[in-house]
Write a protein that holds these residues in place. Structure first.
Motif, short mmCIF file in Angstrom:
data_model
loop_
_atom_site.label_atom_id
_atom_site.label_comp_id
_atom_site.label_asym_id
_atom_site.label_seq_id
_atom_site.Cartn_x
_atom_site.Cartn_y
_atom_site.Cartn_z
N ILE A 21 4.77 -19.55 -7.81
CA ILE A 21 4.34 -18.65 -6.73
C ILE A 21 3.31 -17.66 -7.24
O ILE A 21 2.29 -17.41 -6.58
CB ILE A 21 5.56 -17.94 -6.10
N SER A 24 0.07 -19.53 -7.70
CA SER A 24 -0.54 -19.89 -6.42
C SER A 24 -1.23 -18.70 -5.77
O SER A 24 -2.36 -18.83 -5.27
CB SER A 24 0.52 -20.44 -5.47
N PHE A 25 -0.59 -17.55 -5.77
CA PHE A 25 -1.22 -16.37 -5.17
C PHE A 25 -2.40 -15.90 -6.00
O PHE A 25 -3.42 -15.46 -5.46
CB PHE A 25 -0.20 -15.24 -5.00
N ASN A 51 8.35 -12.07 -14.28
CA ASN A 51 8.91 -11.65 -13.01
C ASN A 51 10.22 -10.89 -13.18
O ASN A 51 10.46 -9.90 -12.49
CB ASN A 51 9.13 -12.87 -12.12
N LEU A 81 11.22 -15.01 -4.60
CA LEU A 81 10.13 -15.42 -3.72
C LEU A 81 9.12 -14.30 -3.42
O LEU A 81 7.92 -14.49 -3.59
CB LEU A 81 10.70 -15.97 -2.41
N ALA A 82 9.60 -13.14 -2.98
CA ALA A 82 8.69 -12.07 -2.57
C ALA A 82 8.06 -11.35 -3.76
O ALA A 82 6.85 -11.11 -3.77
CB ALA A 82 9.42 -11.07 -1.67
N ALA A 85 5.24 -13.26 -5.31
CA ALA A 85 4.05 -13.23 -4.45
C ALA A 85 3.31 -11.91 -4.63
O ALA A 85 2.07 -11.89 -4.72
CB ALA A 85 4.45 -13.43 -2.99
N PHE A 89 -0.41 -11.61 -6.23
CA PHE A 89 -1.46 -10.94 -5.44
C PHE A 89 -2.08 -9.80 -6.24
O PHE A 89 -3.30 -9.68 -6.33
CB PHE A 89 -0.85 -10.44 -4.14
#
Length: 128
Positions: A21, A24-25, A51, A81-82, A85, A89
């Motif tokens: 994730i 990907s971001f 993370n 998940l969040a 992300a 970002f």
């Protein structure tokens, strides 16, 4: 090959999915950093490992409180998940803006070219 409820599936979900994730971001802002094979898997594991220290406070709060199952599930959803992300970002934006390169410059460090065999940073020539 085991079933979905095996320990391997949980380990893969916890230690690979957050890294995927984040990658990907981050890829929305940074291009030409796609790795193949074992290098890509190591990057996923490394980013997943990043993370947990950043979102570990959520795990600590939930595990040390008497919350119901729904709140614990939401907390783990945030961590797996969040939070990745958000990290991806933020990493993409800071890399695109060149902030990390500026921080390296403040400390007298400069990134190596990609084909270098070092760890990715070198001290400027006048220090050596």
């Amino acid at each position: 090959m085991g079933n979905f409820l095996s320990l391997d599936a949980y380990v893969a979900f916890v230690f690979v999915v957050p890294g995927y994730i984040i990658t990907s971001f981050r890829a929305h802002f940074i291009t030409d950093q796609r790795l193949d094979g074992p290098d890509y898997f190591v990057r996923l594991l490394t980013l997943s490992a990043l993370n947990f220290p950043l979102s570990g406070w959520v795990i600590y709060l939930v595990m040390n409180s008497n919350t119901d199952l729904k709140i614990r599930a939401l907390a783990w959803g945030f961590v797996l998940l969040a939070a990745p992300a958000i990290i991806g970002f933020a990493s993409g934006i800071t890399s695109k803006a060149g902030w990390l390169r500026k921080i390296y410059g403040w400390f007298g460090l400069s990134p190596h070219p990609r084909d270098s065999h070092c760890l990715g940073l070198s001290v400027l020539h006048d220090i050596w």
